[in-house]
Design an enzyme around this catalytic site. Structure first.
Site, PDB file in Angstrom:
ATOM      1  N   LYS A 135      14.865 -53.479 -27.122  1.00 50.56           N
ATOM      2  CA  LYS A 135      16.263 -53.668 -27.496  1.00 50.56           C
ATOM      3  C   LYS A 135      16.541 -53.234 -28.937  1.00 50.56           C
ATOM      4  CE  LYS A 135      18.146 -57.623 -26.625  1.00 50.56           C
ATOM      5  NZ  LYS A 135      19.461 -57.559 -25.959  1.00 50.56           N
ATOM      6  N   ASP A 626      18.221 -69.083 -13.401  1.00 52.28           N
ATOM      7  CA  ASP A 626      17.588 -68.005 -14.164  1.00 52.28           C
ATOM      8  C   ASP A 626      18.148 -67.930 -15.571  1.00 52.28           C
ATOM      9  OD1 ASP A 626      16.039 -67.127 -11.999  1.00 52.28           O
ATOM     10  OD2 ASP A 626      17.663 -65.879 -11.239  1.00 52.28           O
ATOM     11  N   HIS A 721       7.575 -53.894 -11.756  1.00 50.84           N
ATOM     12  CA  HIS A 721       8.198 -52.653 -12.216  1.00 50.84           C
ATOM     13  C   HIS A 721       7.462 -51.444 -11.699  1.00 50.84           C
ATOM     14  CE1 HIS A 721       9.117 -55.771 -15.272  1.00 50.84           C
ATOM     15  NE2 HIS A 721      10.321 -55.357 -14.946  1.00 50.84           N
TER      16      HIS A 721
HETATM   17  N1  GLN Z   1      16.749 -64.244  -9.366  1.00 53.12           N
HETATM   18  C1  GLN Z   1      16.831 -62.956  -9.972  1.00 53.12           C
HETATM   19  C2  GLN Z   1      16.183 -61.914  -9.086  1.00 53.12           C
HETATM   20  O1  GLN Z   1      15.232 -62.198  -8.457  1.00 53.12           O
HETATM   21  C3  GLN Z   1      16.180 -62.940 -11.313  1.00 53.12           C
HETATM   22  C4  GLN Z   1      16.286 -61.590 -11.964  1.00 53.12           C
HETATM   23  C5  GLN Z   1      15.932 -61.602 -13.413  1.00 53.12           C
HETATM   24  O2  GLN Z   1      15.465 -62.571 -13.929  1.00 53.12           O
HETATM   25  N2  GLN Z   1      16.167 -60.532 -14.081  1.00 53.12           N
HETATM   26  O3  GLN Z   1      16.603 -60.780  -9.036  1.00 53.12           O
END
Ligand code: GLN
Ligand code: ZN
Length: 781
Positions: A135, A626, A721
């Site tokens: 960032k 989250d 990823h």
């Molecule tokens: N619950 C979200 C997902 O699984 C969490 C994504 C995140 O923390 N970026 O996509």
């Protein structure tokens, strides 16, 4: 606008403008180029058209100090690495001017794709190829991290700043080229060799800058804007000394160039004396974030220093109150004289959308309160003219600004009495679970009867082409509500059945109905507005459209309860409900500037609390909230961290504490560097936290170990990823490492993050292996 007639002029600058094009033309061109559909010539032609249009728009809107080299095909920090030849060996560059293929290899890896786990959390999958990304200060823009080695040498390896200066000049614009300053550039970089102090490379770097500055001067540039935003960070003496040295050297080597040293994203604070004493012709200060420094900087500025006053918010989308600003600015302009003042946005306008006029569907009241980059240019130009003695000529614009500000202040769309009352009724008890964690854990374990090392996922399953197609068709109106609903139900049911089949312990519904983890909630809460074209660059060709939080937040009706109920009806296993937390919603939105962020956070927390309580009423016993963006909201200055963490934690506790001990609160965070904030994580008191740890080989769990973190943790056991399917053995190995740091009773098993960017062909075998790893571990425990 009428013609400027008087001779007194006040310089009006933009510092930098969005590069992406009003209709995301740059994205289209880049992606076509990467897909092999257009060639380099066509890509570069589009880029040149975008630059020309940008310059023309600024001129038309009365901007007199127009930047060049603020454009970038991908990222301006990458441009700087390329300009100075800081190109790691793996890219196979052997000197000379850097080819576009090398540039994009550094940006994206040579065959690899950039991957985003959600907006704001971007990772490049490169194996060895792409540069790291992180960032840009505390914005949601990500830059490519420069990489230095011991004995790093530098050489002018791209003439982009000079080319773009000349390009503008040929079109009739005398521009002020922008360069990222050498000290900030070095400080943003990193080295595989931990003992390398980047600032030790400064003397090797300065000659490259000097050569670029000389060439710019030779082409006719009078001023150059050099950005040193590191001046708003906590700096040590060595860094301050490096700044002094740099600008002393420049002053001697290129006296013919006037440097506008740009600082932004905050107050200069304890770097103020350094900044005002540098031998530069001009200093730009951020008077939005650093409004308090106005009087001191003006008082301390040497007589020959031009001050660029960043009074229009370059980070947010609110319309300015011009009369108020004029009252502040007029005495200063009188005192300093017109020649010594420039009017500017607080920072480059890279961080705001381009044109409000494109938003034909926005609520007309809300629209009146906003200004995107073009509207901000209008504001700057009105200020410039008013301050140059033409106040009468722009009287109608000033009056309109005042009216808009007054209407916004009074609007019933912003102020909701019920919200105010609830806010004042918040008690301490509302921020505390009934019982301490160990008591809750006892009740919860008995109730769920889960095995040791329970397995789960973070929430989302693949957002396949089919899912995206159905959503687009529904948005367009070609897929009826009922059919879309049916489609989503089938996707959800399939995902639930499959999770049962492979033996996951705690299931999720898959989030197929969500476009984005913030937008999905923003659209259902009052107080938020959404744009159609309000894109801002997140990184490279990825742009986001942040929601606009303009008013008091409330939740008219349940947002996720129907989906949760449906998903739970399909299985006897626990179905984890899935929400986005208040801090994350806040950090990924354009937030109203008329109340403190902490207050806006609390309002969102109350709305999410309502949802949590409704989910519990419906029978949900596990609710995940989250907070993907909690850490990235940390202020730039350490002295401000505690205040932020206090209200961020309070927001989480407020939204999560309305439930009984039986209800297990989960949270998830997309990173794992918790050393700095582990107290705050502890204070959140979530029953279970899942984090991203696979790539750190669990080392980052040390923070939890040292802290004696008492609650439960799911350290990610595989990297979502990457398309690669992890082996059972690999995950078991990571779990061995986790067990060295945490007790068995604390451990959950899950991937690093949500799986929405993956394909089912990758997710299926990966999760099958993950469940197998958990079973083998249980057998041994
Ligand atoms: N619950 C979200 C997902 O699984 C969490 C994504 C995140 O923390 N970026 O996509
Ligand atoms: Zn995540």
């Amino acid at each position: 606008m009428s013609n400027v007639s008087t001779s007194v002029r006040l310089a009006v600058a933009t510092l930098g403008t969005p590069r992406i094009g009003p209709r995301r033309e740059l994205k289209t061109a880049l992606e076509s180029f990467w897909a092999g559909k257009i060639d380099e010539t066509a890509l570069l032609a589009t880029a040149a058209e975008l630059r020309a249009a940008n310059w023309a728009r600024q001129k038309a809107r009365g901007i007199s100090v127009i930047p060049s080299n603020d454009f970038s095909l991908y990222d301006h920090v990458l441009d700087t690495s390329v300009m100075v030849g800081a190109i790691p060996e793996i890219y196979g560059w052997t000197g000379g001017s850097v080819p576009l293929a090398t540039y994009f290899a550094m940006a994206r890896g040579s065959e690899g794709e950039g991957e985003a786990c959600a907006h704001g959390h971007v990772h490049h999958h490169h194996g060895v190829s792409a540069q790291e990304m992180t960032k840009w200060f505390d914005t949601n823009y990500h830059y490519m991290v420069p990489e230095f080695k011991k004995g790093q040498t530098f050489a002018v390896s791209s003439t982009k700043p000079i080319d773009e200066y000349k390009e503008a000049k040929a079109l009739g614009y005398q521009t002020r080229p922008v360069l990222l300053g050498p000290v900030t550039f070095l400080k943003l970089g990193k080295s595989k060799d931990a003992s390398l102090d980047a600032l030790s490379l400064l003397d090797g770097l300065l000659p490259v800058y000097i050569e670029v500055l000389k060439r710019l001067a030779a082409e006719g540039a009078e001023w150059v804007q050099i950005d040193e935003p590191c001046l708003v960070l906590d700096l040590d003496d060595a860094a301050r000394q490096a700044l002094r040295h740099t600008y002393d050297v420049f002053a001697k080597a290129v006296p013919q160039i006037k440097i506008m040293l740009a600082t932004y994203f905050g107050d200069l604070g304890d770097n103020r004396d350094t900044a005002v004493s540098l031998p530069v012709a001009g200093l730009h200060i951020d008077l939005v974030r650093g409004a308090d420094q106005f009087a001191v900087v003006v008082a301390k500025a040497p007589k020959n220093l031009t001050l660029s006053l960043g009074v229009i918010d370059g980070r947010n989308i609110w319309r300015a109150n011009l009369p108020t600003l004029l009252n502040k600015l007029e005495p200063v302009v009188t005192a300093l004289g017109h020649e010594r003042v420039q009017i500017a946005p607080s920072c480059s306008m890279l961080h705001v959308p381009i044109d409000l006029d494109a938003e034909t569907a926005l609520d007309t009241d809300v629209k009146e309160w906003l200004a995107f980059s073009l509207q901000k240019m209008d504001e700057l130009s009105v200020l410039g003219r008013a301050l140059a003695g033409q106040r009468d000529e722009v009287a109608d614009r000033i009056a309109a600004s005042k009216t808009a500000a007054a209407k916004r202040k009074e609007s019933s769309k912003i102020h909701n009495r019920a919200v105010t009352e609830r806010m004042s009724g918040i008690t301490d008890q509302m921020r505390r679970r009934h019982s301490p964690f160990d008591v809750r854990a006892g009740v919860q374990h008995k109730q769920f009867g889960l095995p040791l090392f329970p397995t789960t996922t973070i929430g989302s399953f693949p957002q396949t082409a089919d899912v995206r197609k159905a959503r687009a068709a529904h948005a367009k109106g070609t897929l009826k509500d009922a059919d879309y609903d049916q489609f989503l139900k089938e996707e959800t049911a399939r995902a639930v059945r499959w999770q049962e089949e492979i033996g996951l312990d705690v299931l999720v519904h898959g989030e197929f109905e969500r476009n984005d983890m913030v937008q999905y909630f923003g659209e259902q809460l009052s107080g938020f507005a959404f744009t159609k074209h309000g894109w801002v660059q997140s990184y490279g060709s990825r742009y986001v459209r942040p929601p606009i939080l303009f008013g008091d937040v409330s939740r008219p009706k349940p947002m996720t309860v129907d989906w949760w109920r449906y998903a739970q009806s399909l299985t006897k296993r626990p179905m984890k409900a899935m929400l986005t937390g208040p801090v994350t919603i806040l950090n990924w939105s354009f937030v109203r500037d008329d109340i403190p962020r902490s207050e806006a956070c609390r309002q969102i927390a109350l709305a999410i609390r309502d949802e949590v309580v409704d989910l519990e009423k419906e029978g949900a016993r596990m609710i995940q909230i989250d907070e993907a963006a909690l850490r990235e909201g940390l202020p730039l200055r350490r002295s401000q961290w505690q205040h932020y963490l206090d209200w961020a934690v309070e927001g989480f506790r407020l939204c999560s504490s309305g439930v009984a001990d039986e209800t297990q609160i989960h949270t998830h965070m997309c990173y794992s560097e918790f050393n700095d904030i582990i107290d705050a994580i502890g204070a959140m008191d979530a029953d279970v936290i899942s984090i991203e740890t696979s790539r750190s080989k669990m080392e980052l769990l040390d923070a939890f170990k040292t802290y004696h973190y008492p609650n439960e943790i799911g350290p990610g056991v595989y990297d979502i990823h990457s398309p690669r399917v992890p082996e059972v053995g690999e995950m078991k190995h990571l779990l061995v490492l986790a067990r060295q740091r945490l007790s068995d009773a604390q451990l959950w098993i899950n991937p690093d993050c949500g799986l929405k960017t993956r394909k089912w062909d990758e997710v299926r075998p990966a999760l099958v292996n993950m469940v197998a790893a958990a079973r083998e571990l249980r057998a041994q425990a």
